[in-house]
Motif scaffolding. Structure first.
Motif, PDB file in Angstrom:
ATOM      1  N   ASN A 399     -18.767 -10.157-151.395  1.00  0.00           N
ATOM      2  CA  ASN A 399     -18.335  -8.822-151.824  1.00  0.00           C
ATOM      3  C   ASN A 399     -18.005  -7.785-151.046  1.00  0.00           C
ATOM      4  OD1 ASN A 399     -18.183  -7.083-153.845  1.00  0.00           O
ATOM      5  ND2 ASN A 399     -20.365  -6.214-153.884  1.00  0.00           N
ATOM      6  N   ALA A 400     -16.828  -8.264-149.910  1.00  0.00           N
ATOM      7  CA  ALA A 400     -16.440  -7.150-149.059  1.00  0.00           C
ATOM      8  C   ALA A 400     -15.000  -7.282-149.270  1.00  0.00           C
ATOM      9  CB  ALA A 400     -16.934  -7.822-147.710  1.00  0.00           C
ATOM     10  N   ALA A 401     -14.345  -6.256-148.601  1.00  0.00           N
ATOM     11  CA  ALA A 401     -13.053  -6.096-148.719  1.00  0.00           C
ATOM     12  C   ALA A 401     -12.177  -7.094-147.768  1.00  0.00           C
ATOM     13  CB  ALA A 401     -12.499  -4.753-148.315  1.00  0.00           C
ATOM     14  N   CYS A 402     -10.812  -7.336-148.025  1.00  0.00           N
ATOM     15  CA  CYS A 402      -9.994  -8.106-147.164  1.00  0.00           C
ATOM     16  C   CYS A 402      -8.617  -7.442-147.368  1.00  0.00           C
ATOM     17  CB  CYS A 402     -10.071  -9.568-147.649  1.00  0.00           C
ATOM     18  SG  CYS A 402      -8.944 -10.845-146.598  1.00  0.00           S
ATOM     19  N   SER A 403      -7.858  -7.700-146.278  1.00  0.00           N
ATOM     20  CA  SER A 403      -6.730  -6.889-146.261  1.00  0.00           C
ATOM     21  C   SER A 403      -5.454  -7.517-145.706  1.00  0.00           C
ATOM     22  CB  SER A 403      -6.693  -5.435-145.708  1.00  0.00           C
ATOM     23  OG  SER A 403      -7.565  -4.657-146.621  1.00  0.00           O
ATOM     24  N   ILE A 404      -4.249  -7.256-146.004  1.00  0.00           N
ATOM     25  CA  ILE A 404      -3.061  -7.895-145.376  1.00  0.00           C
ATOM     26  C   ILE A 404      -2.131  -6.949-144.915  1.00  0.00           C
ATOM     27  CG2 ILE A 404      -3.742 -10.269-146.156  1.00  0.00           C
ATOM     28  CD1 ILE A 404      -1.348  -9.816-148.222  1.00  0.00           C
ATOM     29  N   VAL A 405      -1.467  -7.021-143.871  1.00  0.00           N
ATOM     30  CA  VAL A 405      -0.248  -6.222-143.649  1.00  0.00           C
ATOM     31  C   VAL A 405       1.032  -6.900-143.309  1.00  0.00           C
ATOM     32  CG1 VAL A 405       0.474  -4.552-141.944  1.00  0.00           C
ATOM     33  CG2 VAL A 405      -1.812  -4.682-142.531  1.00  0.00           C
ATOM     34  N   MET A 406       2.045  -6.523-144.153  1.00  0.00           N
ATOM     35  CA  MET A 406       3.192  -7.425-143.895  1.00  0.00           C
ATOM     36  C   MET A 406       4.294  -6.588-143.428  1.00  0.00           C
ATOM     37  SD  MET A 406       3.654  -9.535-147.513  1.00  0.00           S
ATOM     38  CE  MET A 406       4.780 -10.426-146.998  1.00  0.00           C
ATOM     39  N   LEU A 407       5.000  -7.073-142.626  1.00  0.00           N
ATOM     40  CA  LEU A 407       6.393  -6.250-141.720  1.00  0.00           C
ATOM     41  C   LEU A 407       7.286  -7.054-141.514  1.00  0.00           C
ATOM     42  CD1 LEU A 407       5.773  -5.996-137.942  1.00  0.00           C
ATOM     43  CD2 LEU A 407       3.918  -7.230-139.408  1.00  0.00           C
ATOM     44  N   GLU A 438      -1.338  -6.026-128.691  1.00  0.00           N
ATOM     45  CA  GLU A 438      -1.863  -4.617-129.077  1.00  0.00           C
ATOM     46  C   GLU A 438      -2.249  -4.197-130.324  1.00  0.00           C
ATOM     47  OE1 GLU A 438       1.458  -2.351-127.739  1.00  0.00           O
ATOM     48  OE2 GLU A 438       2.355  -3.484-126.177  1.00  0.00           O
ATOM     49  N   VAL A 439      -2.154  -5.281-131.265  1.00  0.00           N
ATOM     50  CA  VAL A 439      -2.319  -4.746-132.823  1.00  0.00           C
ATOM     51  C   VAL A 439      -3.679  -5.836-133.120  1.00  0.00           C
ATOM     52  CG1 VAL A 439      -1.599  -4.965-134.902  1.00  0.00           C
ATOM     53  CG2 VAL A 439      -0.212  -4.391-133.430  1.00  0.00           C
ATOM     54  N   LEU A 440      -3.723  -7.017-132.867  1.00  0.00           N
ATOM     55  CA  LEU A 440      -4.894  -7.835-133.389  1.00  0.00           C
ATOM     56  C   LEU A 440      -6.045  -7.623-132.676  1.00  0.00           C
ATOM     57  CD1 LEU A 440      -3.274 -11.382-133.635  1.00  0.00           C
ATOM     58  CD2 LEU A 440      -3.205  -9.558-135.310  1.00  0.00           C
ATOM     59  N   ALA A 470      -1.550  -0.519-139.606  1.00  0.00           N
ATOM     60  CA  ALA A 470      -0.161  -0.465-139.755  1.00  0.00           C
ATOM     61  C   ALA A 470       0.458   0.733-138.891  1.00  0.00           C
ATOM     62  CB  ALA A 470       0.349  -0.334-141.501  1.00  0.00           C
ATOM     63  N   GLN A 471      -0.239   1.770-138.905  1.00  0.00           N
ATOM     64  CA  GLN A 471       0.172   2.911-137.799  1.00  0.00           C
ATOM     65  C   GLN A 471       0.381   2.279-136.531  1.00  0.00           C
ATOM     66  OE1 GLN A 471       1.446   5.933-138.884  1.00  0.00           O
ATOM     67  NE2 GLN A 471       0.875   5.316-141.173  1.00  0.00           N
ATOM     68  N   ARG A 472      -0.409   1.461-136.204  1.00  0.00           N
ATOM     69  CA  ARG A 472      -0.422   0.957-134.787  1.00  0.00           C
ATOM     70  C   ARG A 472       0.897   0.022-134.576  1.00  0.00           C
ATOM     71  NH1 ARG A 472      -5.855  -0.249-135.350  1.00  0.00           N
ATOM     72  NH2 ARG A 472      -5.679  -2.404-135.362  1.00  0.00           N
ATOM     73  N   ASP A 489      16.373  -1.367-129.399  1.00  0.00           N
ATOM     74  CA  ASP A 489      15.622  -0.297-130.313  1.00  0.00           C
ATOM     75  C   ASP A 489      15.308  -1.155-131.548  1.00  0.00           C
ATOM     76  OD1 ASP A 489      14.245   1.716-131.215  1.00  0.00           O
ATOM     77  OD2 ASP A 489      16.018   2.836-131.405  1.00  0.00           O
ATOM     78  N   LEU A 490      14.174  -1.565-131.767  1.00  0.00           N
ATOM     79  CA  LEU A 490      13.804  -2.037-133.275  1.00  0.00           C
ATOM     80  C   LEU A 490      12.690  -1.241-133.805  1.00  0.00           C
ATOM     81  CD1 LEU A 490      13.175  -6.112-132.177  1.00  0.00           C
ATOM     82  CD2 LEU A 490      15.300  -5.135-133.370  1.00  0.00           C
ATOM     83  N   GLY A 491      12.780  -1.373-135.125  1.00  0.00           N
ATOM     84  CA  GLY A 491      11.673  -0.633-136.031  1.00  0.00           C
ATOM     85  C   GLY A 491      11.055  -1.662-136.789  1.00  0.00           C
ATOM     86  N   ALA A 492      10.057  -1.354-137.381  1.00  0.00           N
ATOM     87  CA  ALA A 492       9.347  -2.193-138.351  1.00  0.00           C
ATOM     88  C   ALA A 492       8.834  -1.546-139.568  1.00  0.00           C
ATOM     89  CB  ALA A 492       7.939  -2.601-137.541  1.00  0.00           C
ATOM     90  N   GLY A 493       8.973  -2.379-140.782  1.00  0.00           N
ATOM     91  CA  GLY A 493       8.651  -1.580-141.807  1.00  0.00           C
ATOM     92  C   GLY A 493       7.915  -2.568-142.741  1.00  0.00           C
TER      93      GLY A 493
END
Length: 493
Positions: A399-407, A438-440, A470-472, A489-493
């Motif tokens: 009964n816990a949360a789980c999230s995914i971040v796609m980019l 740097e993120v995981l 996502a901010q990181r 110069d790349l960006g992520a979205g």
């Protein structure tokens, strides 16, 4: 034809070894058996030859003995006087003086007219039949005055007594003051005489007669039992120097001594047959053959045990290799093949181990390619789907949360078009490494979905924490990337 199919290699090896050994032993035993039979027959033939010489010598000695007696009587004055007087009593006395057996020796006195003077028997029998025909046969050279020679005649009865029975009639010429005559002795060919000859010759004997009107041979005397006599008469051919006969179930070798026809008849045949048992000659070798058979069985047992152990040493490693092959067939590549051997089976085991390692490596590579991205070595879409399914199940359970971040990466297509796909692939590897470093966090999963699309699975993370992640990511891509003196110069979205 029955084909015996043994299911196990070990049994087949033992069966082949034992079959070969048995074939060699059987061949050797057969050769030895035949050699023993040849030796036994040769021994029997040698004994028969010696027995034939003994029999011939016995008859010859009787003849020579009588001839010597005749020579002694020629010089005996008492015998000469009795001869001329014609007195049986005085002749018998003279014979006794010469140490002759008066009961077995007869003296026949005759003049030139053949029979005008009476025959003079000496001994127990006094009945005198006519001798004229017989004397005519045994006196060749009488008219020419030649010295008469000793003779042996086969008669069907005693010429003096008329008693029936086959006899060898031995006659030796004697001269008493110029008056020629014969001193004779009859030897009865009966079972008793043959029995005495058997004791000397160590063979069985039989006297066979064949008359022109008779269909076969007749046994007149023999040392054989009555049943064997009939078999001998039935089987005897009489033409060969040696015959192989089967009498009463026993094998016999034979030889014969040919005698004249009875009473000098040319159309009658008489033979003294000597027989020796082949079975008795083989009897001393029976123990040897049983010993050889026992040694053969013992050899088979010992060789069979050795063949079993040898076959086991061969098949045991093969069984271990079969177990390893079955493990490989079900995908178990973990346990190595550790069979230690310096022979061909050891080489086969080493080949199995090499195959196991190669298959294990290929299996691992296939598994990696199925669930990992080949370029970045990140989990691919399929692996991420499985990880996501497990994470959702775990979240529901707790009964816990789980999230995914796609980019995805901004301006990556432009980089590919300008600097090339090879440069773009290397750039994707750098991006994946920066995200890992740097993120995981602990327990997070980074996957590449394809192209420049990435996804991060954040177990036990709510929406607020996912926004912080996502901010990181955005801050990571705010700094340009440098590759081969090119700043991108790349960006992520």
């Amino acid at each position: 034809m029955i084909h015996l199919r043994l299911p196990r290699l070990q049994l087949r090896l033992v069966a082949i070894c034992l079959s070969l050994l048995f074939a060699v032993q059987a061949g050797g035993y057969l050769l030895i058996h035949r050699s023993l039979e040849r030796n036994a027959r040769a021994e029997v033939d040698t004994r028969l030859g010696a027995a034939a010489e003994v029999a011939q010598r016995l008859f010859a000695e009787r003849q020579v003995e009588l001839h010597r007696l005749a020579d002694r009587l020629d010089d005996d004055i008492y015998f000469v006087n009795a001869w001329h007087v014609g007195s049986a009593e005085r002749l018998a006395a003279a014979l006794r003086r010469s140490q002759a057996d008066a009961d077995a020796v007869q003296v026949l006195v005759l003049d030139a007219a053949l029979g005008t003077r009476a025959q003079v028997p000496v001994g127990r029998a006094w009945t005198v039949p006519s001798w004229k025909d017989w004397l005519g046969r045994i006196e060749p050279g009488r008219d020419s005055g030649a010295r008469l020679s000793p003779r042996i005649e086969l008669l069907d009865s005693d010429p003096l007594t008329g008693r029936a029975g086959l006899r060898l009639w031995i006659a030796a010429p004697v001269r008493a003051s110029g008056d020629a005559g014969w001193i004779t002795k009859a030897v009865t060919l009966d079972d008793a005489l043959l029995a005495r000859m058997r004791d000397l010759a160590h063979t069985e004997l039989a006297v066979l007669v064949r008359r022109p009107q008779a269909p076969g041979w007749e046994v007149r005397a023999a040392t054989l039992p009555a049943g064997l006599r009939a078999a001998l008469a039935e089987q005897w051919a009489g033409d060969d120097a040696a015959q192989e006969l089967k009498l009463g179930g026993a094998g016999y070798r034979s030889r014969f001594l040919a005698l004249a026809g009875i009473g000098g008849k040319a159309d009658e045949r008489t033979q003294i047959v000597l027989l020796a048992s082949v079975d008795e000659a083989l009897a001393p070798y029976a123990a040897m053959k049983w010993t050889l058979a026992g040694l053969g069985v013992l050899g088979l047992a010992v060789f069979g045990a050795g063949a079993w152990l040898t076959a086991r040493r061969i098949t045991q490693p093969l069984r271990e290799l079969a177990v390893s092959a079955r493990r490989l067939s079900v995908g178990d590549y973990e346990e190595p093949v550790t069979l230690k051997s310096q022979d061909e089976i050891g080489e086969l085991a080493q080949a199995f181990e090499t195959m196991r390692q190669a298959v294990s490596q290929r299996e691992a590579e296939i598994r990696r390619l199925a669930f990992r991205d080949a370029l970045t070595d990140l989990p691919n879409r399929e692996q991420f789907r499985q990880d996501l399914r497990r994470a959702i199940a775990a979240s529901l359970a707790r009964n816990a949360a789980c999230s995914i971040v796609m980019l995805d990466l901004d301006r990556f297509k432009h980089v590919n078009d300008v600097l090339g796909h090879r440069f773009g692939d290397r750039l994707l590897k750098i991006v994946a490494q920066k995200l890992r470093d740097e993120v995981l966090g602990t327990g997070d999963v980074l996957a590449r979905l394809g192209g420049d699309e990435f996804v991060i699975l954040l177990p036990r993370t709510d929406a607020q924490e996912a926004m912080a992640t996502a901010q990181r990511i955005l801050r990571v891509f705010e700094r340009p990337l440098t590759l081969d003196d090119n700043t991108v110069d790349l960006g992520a979205g």
